[in-house]
Scaffold this active site. Sequence first.
Site, PDB file in Angstrom:
ATOM      1  N   SER A 144       0.844  -1.187   0.000  1.00 49.52           N
ATOM      2  CA  SER A 144       0.000   0.000   0.000  1.00 49.52           C
ATOM      3  C   SER A 144       0.880   1.238   0.000  1.00 49.52           C
ATOM      4  CB  SER A 144      -0.891   0.023   1.249  1.00 49.52           C
ATOM      5  OG  SER A 144      -1.517   1.275   1.426  1.00 49.52           O
ATOM      6  N   TYR A 157      -1.254  -1.006  10.334  1.00 52.56           N
ATOM      7  CA  TYR A 157      -1.540  -1.236   8.914  1.00 52.56           C
ATOM      8  C   TYR A 157      -0.367  -0.794   8.054  1.00 52.56           C
ATOM      9  CZ  TYR A 157      -3.726  -1.121   4.344  1.00 52.56           C
ATOM     10  OH  TYR A 157      -4.000  -1.321   3.017  1.00 52.56           O
TER      11      TYR A 157
END
Length: 266
Positions: A144, A157
């Site tokens: 990401s 995350y």
Amino acid sequence: MTMSTAKAGTALITGATAGLGAAYAEELAARGRDLLLVARDQARLESAAANLAERFGVEVSVLSADLATPKGMRSVEDRLAADPSIDMLVNNAGSALFGPLSAADPDQLEWLITFNLTSTTRLAAAAAKAFSGRGTGTIVNISSALALNILPVGAVYGGGKAYVIAFTQALAQEFAGSGVRVQVVMPGALETAIWDGSGIELDQLPKEAVMAPRDAARAALAGLDAGELVTIPSLPDHAQWEAYENARQALLPGLSLTSPAGRYAR
């Protein structure tokens, strides 16, 4: 150099019934790839498989597995080991949770780490063993942009997605010169359900910062065709990533020496 993903076998895609995983399934099916779709919901898997098979004339099989559990991970590992037709793994399944670490539920954090990192690692390891034994195969790991765009509410995350980058770069070194290829994809915000209940809702993001999953999948596959190790679908100039990586490489000679740096001398 252009590298083709022309049909050579079956692509196993995790998280394949929604979002980026579904987009990968459609794009690979359109290229003539047979597919093995992995997700939790059997009914959604069967519906997606029937749709893709009818539209693109490819063979599509399904495997229901919860990749946040050891049983689910083992079922996919076993399939990778046993099915020689599989020559591509798209390690896409994952989830997101955002919020201050001081207020986080430890059990939810453990679940997120298991789902996003443990499963990615174990499936890549299973694919690496199978593919290296055959001398061919492709492993795609989904990271990401939040691995680089660090947020105070995204410690777990974003930190996990940074792991995926380093993990894939190490795999690239391991398989250099072999028939096994690896790629890490770093999409920015995508228009998917991953935001629902995550702590950041999709409608909180600027529209100009959100990409359609289909566009991200197409860009990622174009990057794979071009032989990229790291693909950032929305980055206008790939030379910026190369400069970032070159700066990291420039640090290496000073990272492990016999003496502390002079600024730490007493």
